[in-house]
Design a protein around this motif. Structure first.
Motif, short mmCIF file in Angstrom:
data_model
loop_
_atom_site.label_atom_id
_atom_site.label_comp_id
_atom_site.label_asym_id
_atom_site.label_seq_id
_atom_site.Cartn_x
_atom_site.Cartn_y
_atom_site.Cartn_z
N GLU A 22 0.71 -1.22 0.20
CA GLU A 22 -0.04 0.17 0.21
C GLU A 22 0.81 0.96 -0.30
N ILE A 62 -9.54 1.56 3.73
CA ILE A 62 -9.46 1.81 2.47
C ILE A 62 -8.35 2.24 2.71
N ASP A 63 -7.74 1.20 1.86
CA ASP A 63 -6.78 1.35 2.05
C ASP A 63 -5.63 2.48 1.53
N GLU A 78 -8.36 -0.09 -3.27
CA GLU A 78 -8.27 -1.45 -2.62
C GLU A 78 -7.04 -2.10 -3.05
N CYS A 91 -13.04 -8.55 -4.29
CA CYS A 91 -12.44 -7.24 -3.56
C CYS A 91 -13.28 -6.45 -4.35
N LEU A 95 -15.07 -3.86 -1.46
CA LEU A 95 -15.23 -2.11 -1.70
C LEU A 95 -16.84 -1.32 -1.74
N LYS A 98 -18.02 -1.57 2.11
CA LYS A 98 -17.40 -0.34 2.74
C LYS A 98 -17.89 0.92 2.76
#
Length: 98
Positions: A22, A62-63, A78, A91, A95, A98
């Motif tokens: 990340e 959230i990355d 993400e 994913c 997402l 989220k």
């Protein structure tokens, strides 16, 4: 390192965590100026007019969050290192939740 990112196999790097990946992507977004990496074209980024951050609260993480000032787009990113289509679809679904 760049040949590993372009390969279809051998994605595992010793001592390279998800958090490190990340931060690698965040650094690329914050520092890269030639805009030739596919990450930029995939996101539709053509200029330097954006800010990069993260988002964490009790219910979601959230990355990376990227706000592009010129067109007022907000990208929720993400970070995953995979070509597995099933994992990518999962994913994307998570997402959205989220």
């Amino acid at each position: 390192f760049s040949h590993i990112l372009r390969s279809k196999s051998g994605f595992y790097l010793d001592s390279f965590s998800g958090y490190a990946f990340e931060r690698f992507i965040q650094n690329l977004l914050e520092k890269e100026v030639d805009r030739k990496e596919s990450l930029f074209s995939n996101l539709g980024i053509k200029d330097l007019d954006y800010k990069v951050g993260t988002f964490h609260d009790a219910k979601a993480q959230i990355d990376l969050v990227l706000f592009e000032s010129s067109d007022r787009n907000l990208y929720l990113i993400e970070c995953r290192w995979s070509h597995n289509q099933k994992l990518i679809k999962e994913c994307i679904t998570s997402l959205k939740m989220k």
